[in-house]
Design a protein around this motif. Structure first.
Motif, PDB file in Angstrom:
ATOM      1  N   GLY A 105       0.812  -1.210   0.000  1.00  0.00           N
ATOM      2  CA  GLY A 105       0.000   0.000   0.000  1.00  0.00           C
ATOM      3  C   GLY A 105       0.844   1.257   0.000  1.00  0.00           C
ATOM      4  O   GLY A 105       0.526   2.238  -0.681  1.00  0.00           O
ATOM      5  N   THR A 106       1.932   1.231   0.766  1.00  0.00           N
ATOM      6  CA  THR A 106       2.832   2.381   0.793  1.00  0.00           C
ATOM      7  C   THR A 106       3.446   2.634  -0.578  1.00  0.00           C
ATOM      8  O   THR A 106       3.528   3.779  -1.048  1.00  0.00           O
ATOM      9  CB  THR A 106       3.948   2.149   1.829  1.00  0.00           C
ATOM     10  OG1 THR A 106       3.358   1.986   3.126  1.00  0.00           O
ATOM     11  CG2 THR A 106       4.920   3.312   1.859  1.00  0.00           C
ATOM     12  N   ILE A 107       3.859   1.564  -1.243  1.00  0.00           N
ATOM     13  CA  ILE A 107       4.461   1.713  -2.578  1.00  0.00           C
ATOM     14  C   ILE A 107       3.420   2.223  -3.576  1.00  0.00           C
ATOM     15  O   ILE A 107       3.706   3.125  -4.379  1.00  0.00           O
ATOM     16  CB  ILE A 107       5.059   0.370  -3.037  1.00  0.00           C
ATOM     17  CG1 ILE A 107       6.257   0.004  -2.172  1.00  0.00           C
ATOM     18  CG2 ILE A 107       5.466   0.430  -4.509  1.00  0.00           C
ATOM     19  CD1 ILE A 107       6.787  -1.399  -2.405  1.00  0.00           C
ATOM     20  N   ARG A 108       2.217   1.643  -3.547  1.00  0.00           N
ATOM     21  CA  ARG A 108       1.177   2.109  -4.474  1.00  0.00           C
ATOM     22  C   ARG A 108       0.901   3.590  -4.296  1.00  0.00           C
ATOM     23  O   ARG A 108       0.744   4.340  -5.269  1.00  0.00           O
ATOM     24  CB  ARG A 108      -0.107   1.297  -4.257  1.00  0.00           C
ATOM     25  CG  ARG A 108      -0.066  -0.120  -4.797  1.00  0.00           C
ATOM     26  CD  ARG A 108      -1.439  -0.754  -4.760  1.00  0.00           C
ATOM     27  NE  ARG A 108      -1.957  -0.852  -3.405  1.00  0.00           N
ATOM     28  CZ  ARG A 108      -1.841  -1.919  -2.627  1.00  0.00           C
ATOM     29  NH1 ARG A 108      -1.185  -2.991  -3.076  1.00  0.00           N
ATOM     30  NH2 ARG A 108      -2.365  -1.945  -1.422  1.00  0.00           N
ATOM     31  N   LYS A 109       0.816   4.023  -3.038  1.00  0.00           N
ATOM     32  CA  LYS A 109       0.506   5.426  -2.780  1.00  0.00           C
ATOM     33  C   LYS A 109       1.667   6.331  -3.160  1.00  0.00           C
ATOM     34  O   LYS A 109       1.463   7.393  -3.760  1.00  0.00           O
ATOM     35  CB  LYS A 109       0.153   5.601  -1.299  1.00  0.00           C
ATOM     36  CG  LYS A 109      -0.532   6.916  -0.974  1.00  0.00           C
ATOM     37  CD  LYS A 109      -1.182   6.860   0.398  1.00  0.00           C
ATOM     38  CE  LYS A 109      -2.027   8.101   0.644  1.00  0.00           C
ATOM     39  NZ  LYS A 109      -2.770   7.999   1.938  1.00  0.00           N
ATOM     40  N   ARG A 110       2.872   5.944  -2.829  1.00  0.00           N
ATOM     41  CA  ARG A 110       4.070   6.761  -3.119  1.00  0.00           C
ATOM     42  C   ARG A 110       4.212   7.005  -4.613  1.00  0.00           C
ATOM     43  O   ARG A 110       4.539   8.120  -5.051  1.00  0.00           O
ATOM     44  CB  ARG A 110       5.304   6.043  -2.569  1.00  0.00           C
ATOM     45  CG  ARG A 110       6.660   6.534  -3.079  1.00  0.00           C
ATOM     46  CD  ARG A 110       7.117   7.824  -2.448  1.00  0.00           C
ATOM     47  NE  ARG A 110       8.498   8.128  -2.842  1.00  0.00           N
ATOM     48  CZ  ARG A 110       9.549   7.995  -2.054  1.00  0.00           C
ATOM     49  NH1 ARG A 110       9.401   7.576  -0.809  1.00  0.00           N
ATOM     50  NH2 ARG A 110      10.762   8.296  -2.477  1.00  0.00           N
ATOM     51  N   PHE A 111       3.951   5.972  -5.433  1.00  0.00           N
ATOM     52  CA  PHE A 111       4.185   6.085  -6.871  1.00  0.00           C
ATOM     53  C   PHE A 111       2.892   6.213  -7.680  1.00  0.00           C
ATOM     54  O   PHE A 111       2.931   6.124  -8.906  1.00  0.00           O
ATOM     55  CB  PHE A 111       5.003   4.880  -7.349  1.00  0.00           C
ATOM     56  CG  PHE A 111       6.387   4.851  -6.761  1.00  0.00           C
ATOM     57  CD1 PHE A 111       7.381   5.682  -7.236  1.00  0.00           C
ATOM     58  CD2 PHE A 111       6.680   4.015  -5.691  1.00  0.00           C
ATOM     59  CE1 PHE A 111       8.654   5.675  -6.684  1.00  0.00           C
ATOM     60  CE2 PHE A 111       7.947   4.000  -5.121  1.00  0.00           C
ATOM     61  CZ  PHE A 111       8.939   4.831  -5.617  1.00  0.00           C
ATOM     62  N   ASP A 112       1.776   6.436  -6.988  1.00  0.00           N
ATOM     63  CA  ASP A 112       0.496   6.667  -7.657  1.00  0.00           C
ATOM     64  C   ASP A 112       0.192   5.571  -8.684  1.00  0.00           C
ATOM     65  O   ASP A 112      -0.136   5.833  -9.842  1.00  0.00           O
ATOM     66  CB  ASP A 112       0.470   8.039  -8.333  1.00  0.00           C
ATOM     67  CG  ASP A 112      -0.940   8.454  -8.757  1.00  0.00           C
ATOM     68  OD1 ASP A 112      -1.912   7.993  -8.126  1.00  0.00           O
ATOM     69  OD2 ASP A 112      -1.045   9.225  -9.734  1.00  0.00           O
ATOM     70  N   LEU A 113       0.308   4.320  -8.257  1.00  0.00           N
ATOM     71  CA  LEU A 113       0.052   3.182  -9.142  1.00  0.00           C
ATOM     72  C   LEU A 113      -1.459   2.993  -9.260  1.00  0.00           C
ATOM     73  O   LEU A 113      -2.069   2.172  -8.585  1.00  0.00           O
ATOM     74  CB  LEU A 113       0.738   1.925  -8.600  1.00  0.00           C
ATOM     75  CG  LEU A 113       2.245   2.049  -8.351  1.00  0.00           C
ATOM     76  CD1 LEU A 113       2.810   0.733  -7.821  1.00  0.00           C
ATOM     77  CD2 LEU A 113       2.986   2.470  -9.625  1.00  0.00           C
ATOM     78  N   PHE A 114      -2.057   3.764 -10.136  1.00  0.00           N
ATOM     79  CA  PHE A 114      -3.513   3.894 -10.157  1.00  0.00           C
ATOM     80  C   PHE A 114      -4.229   2.747 -10.852  1.00  0.00           C
ATOM     81  O   PHE A 114      -5.442   2.575 -10.668  1.00  0.00           O
ATOM     82  CB  PHE A 114      -3.911   5.210 -10.822  1.00  0.00           C
ATOM     83  CG  PHE A 114      -3.573   5.292 -12.289  1.00  0.00           C
ATOM     84  CD1 PHE A 114      -4.447   4.809 -13.245  1.00  0.00           C
ATOM     85  CD2 PHE A 114      -2.394   5.884 -12.715  1.00  0.00           C
ATOM     86  CE1 PHE A 114      -4.150   4.895 -14.600  1.00  0.00           C
ATOM     87  CE2 PHE A 114      -2.082   5.971 -14.068  1.00  0.00           C
ATOM     88  CZ  PHE A 114      -2.963   5.477 -15.008  1.00  0.00           C
ATOM     89  N   ALA A 115      -3.537   1.972 -11.660  1.00  0.00           N
ATOM     90  CA  ALA A 115      -4.174   0.889 -12.425  1.00  0.00           C
ATOM     91  C   ALA A 115      -3.727  -0.454 -11.887  1.00  0.00           C
ATOM     92  O   ALA A 115      -2.534  -0.767 -11.882  1.00  0.00           O
ATOM     93  CB  ALA A 115      -3.831   1.003 -13.906  1.00  0.00           C
ATOM     94  N   ASN A 116      -4.679  -1.235 -11.422  1.00  0.00           N
ATOM     95  CA  ASN A 116      -4.386  -2.611 -11.024  1.00  0.00           C
ATOM     96  C   ASN A 116      -5.006  -3.519 -12.091  1.00  0.00           C
ATOM     97  O   ASN A 116      -6.223  -3.605 -12.211  1.00  0.00           O
ATOM     98  CB  ASN A 116      -4.987  -2.906  -9.645  1.00  0.00           C
ATOM     99  CG  ASN A 116      -4.606  -4.266  -9.094  1.00  0.00           C
ATOM    100  OD1 ASN A 116      -5.291  -4.788  -8.228  1.00  0.00           O
ATOM    101  ND2 ASN A 116      -3.529  -4.858  -9.583  1.00  0.00           N
ATOM    102  N   ILE A 117      -4.146  -4.139 -12.874  1.00  0.00           N
ATOM    103  CA  ILE A 117      -4.589  -4.939 -14.024  1.00  0.00           C
ATOM    104  C   ILE A 117      -4.480  -6.409 -13.645  1.00  0.00           C
ATOM    105  O   ILE A 117      -3.387  -6.905 -13.349  1.00  0.00           O
ATOM    106  CB  ILE A 117      -3.740  -4.615 -15.260  1.00  0.00           C
ATOM    107  CG1 ILE A 117      -3.824  -3.114 -15.556  1.00  0.00           C
ATOM    108  CG2 ILE A 117      -4.204  -5.437 -16.462  1.00  0.00           C
ATOM    109  CD1 ILE A 117      -2.839  -2.635 -16.595  1.00  0.00           C
ATOM    110  N   ARG A 118      -5.623  -7.114 -13.632  1.00  0.00           N
ATOM    111  CA  ARG A 118      -5.671  -8.489 -13.139  1.00  0.00           C
ATOM    112  C   ARG A 118      -6.321  -9.418 -14.172  1.00  0.00           C
ATOM    113  O   ARG A 118      -7.548  -9.521 -14.248  1.00  0.00           O
ATOM    114  CB  ARG A 118      -6.447  -8.554 -11.833  1.00  0.00           C
ATOM    115  CG  ARG A 118      -5.754  -7.875 -10.662  1.00  0.00           C
ATOM    116  CD  ARG A 118      -6.466  -8.207  -9.360  1.00  0.00           C
ATOM    117  NE  ARG A 118      -5.710  -7.761  -8.209  1.00  0.00           N
ATOM    118  CZ  ARG A 118      -6.023  -8.066  -6.944  1.00  0.00           C
ATOM    119  NH1 ARG A 118      -7.073  -8.820  -6.693  1.00  0.00           N
ATOM    120  NH2 ARG A 118      -5.291  -7.614  -5.947  1.00  0.00           N
ATOM    121  N   PRO A 119      -5.537 -10.111 -14.961  1.00  0.00           N
ATOM    122  CA  PRO A 119      -6.107 -11.098 -15.882  1.00  0.00           C
ATOM    123  C   PRO A 119      -6.648 -12.302 -15.115  1.00  0.00           C
ATOM    124  O   PRO A 119      -6.155 -12.665 -14.040  1.00  0.00           O
ATOM    125  CB  PRO A 119      -4.918 -11.504 -16.756  1.00  0.00           C
ATOM    126  CG  PRO A 119      -3.864 -10.463 -16.501  1.00  0.00           C
ATOM    127  CD  PRO A 119      -4.093  -9.958 -15.125  1.00  0.00           C
TER     128      PRO A 119
END
Length: 369
Positions: A105-119
């Motif tokens: 969660g910290t990494i996602r927030k720090r780098f604004d990883l806005f797209a979670n792509i799940r095949p």
């Protein structure tokens, strides 16, 4: 990267730098398995070897730095092309860290990883409830009801009295637009169908805004068919006719739930890959957890993180215009799917292979010319 005669020119390839964060539990087994798989694939296509950067996270980081996600790790990620994150067992961290953001969660927030792509794709050799399923859930990753992601500071949950708990959902036009573009762009390279999942009959303002903005963006992609579904109906449709769907775009919590459901219907969360991405950074991370009960026993299934790593190579290939990375990603997918189809699987899929044996078999298939 591609010459006039259609051949890939490796002379223009550059050395990718990828962070390696093994995490907790089975991460110590499956992340090195993914690393070995990527190395084999890069070698097989004649690409430069990856420069791996090992970074501490989770229990290892607590022991070394007194923090499960130290600033030194976050700062190092800034200089990398992408990274592979293993699972974390944050529920078992010392009490001081349990109320904080997880490392992921910290990494996602720090780098604004806005797209979670799940095949969610069924594989030959893996028993599946929906054996024809082949879809991708595109999940908005920064807002919604998730308290760890929807505020600049502080939590989206609060208790005005000891007996009343409340939560705030945040939905913005900007976030809806960018995740919608991600979904529609992805659909143009697949079967050109997008399903927008919402709950506007109850959450009219929040998920209604999500639905409406996705439909607005969809009009910019005239070749893509658009459908809308309420989230409860979508869950039923996935069970009854999951093969009918191509790309599904939805908000954060709905996407988390539906992607886990789709992964199990396609066979197992152990085979479900995931990529978290922004415009400039990407993180491969399997959808499953740390499985501490089998950690260190050479029984873990590395399929999901291997396929997540292939997704990372694809993302890097597009961003760097480096076709060799895309070819390496294809090799990983062929190696994994061929191994599963041949009946080589770990115990969670009913097989007899250890983590090491599965990894060796995948690597051998990748290296076949």
């Amino acid at each position: 990267m591609v010459s006039n005669d259609g051949r890939v020119n490796p002379a223009n390839a550059t050395t990718p730098r990828i962070g390696l964060l093994v995490g907790d539990g089975i991460g110590h087994e499956i992340v090195p398995a993914a690393q070995a798989t990527v190395d084999a694939a890069m070698s097989a296509v004649g690409a430069p070897a990856v420069e791996w950067v090992d970074l501490p996270v989770g229990f290892d980081a607590i022991a070394e730095h007194g923090n499960p996600i130290p600033d030194s790790t976050l700062d190092a990620l800034d200089g990398l092309d992408g990274w592979i994150l293993g699972p974390h067992d944050s529920a078992a961290y010392p009490p001081l860290f349990r109320g904080q953001l997880t490392p992921g969660g910290t990494i996602r927030k720090r780098f604004d990883l806005f797209a979670n792509i799940r095949p969610a794709q069924a594989f030959s050799g893996v028993r599946a409830t929906a054996p024809d399923m082949d879809l991708v859930i595109v999940r908005e990753n920064t807002e919604g009801f998730y308290a760890d992601r929807n505020m600049f500071t502080g939590s989206g949950e609060f208790m005005p009295t000891p007996d009343v708990a409340m939560a705030v959902a945040v939905v913005t036009r900007r976030a809806c637009e960018r995740i919608a573009h991600t979904a529609f762009a992805l659909a143009t390279g697949r079967r050109r169908r997008v399903t927008v999942v919402h709950k506007a009959n109850v959450l009219a303002l929040t998920t209604g805004l999500f639905r409406d903005v996705c439909l607005e963006v969809g009009r910019q992609y005239p070749g893509v068919e658009i459908r809308t579904e309420h989230v409860d109906a979508m869950a039923a449709h996935l069970v009854r006719r999951g093969a009918d769907f191509d790309v599904v775009v939805t908000e954060n919590m709905f996407g988390d739930i539906l992607s886990d459901l789709a992964g199990e219907l396609a066979g197992s969360l152990g085979t479900a890959p995931s990529l978290n991405a922004s415009e400039t950074k990407a993180m491969a991370q399997a959808a499953h957890g740390a499985a501490p009960d089998i950690a260190g026993r050479n029984r873990a299934n590395p399929t999901a993180v291997m396929l997540s790593s292939a997704m990372l190579l694809d993302w890097m290939s597009a961003r760097r215009a480096d076709d060799l990375l895309g070819l390496a990603a294809d090799r990983i997918r062929l190696g994994v799917t061929g191994t599963l189809a041949a009946g080589v699987a770990t115990a969670d899929l009913g097989g007899l292979a250890s983590t090491a044996e599965f990894t060796e078999t995948v690597g051998a298939r990748i290296l076949r010319r």
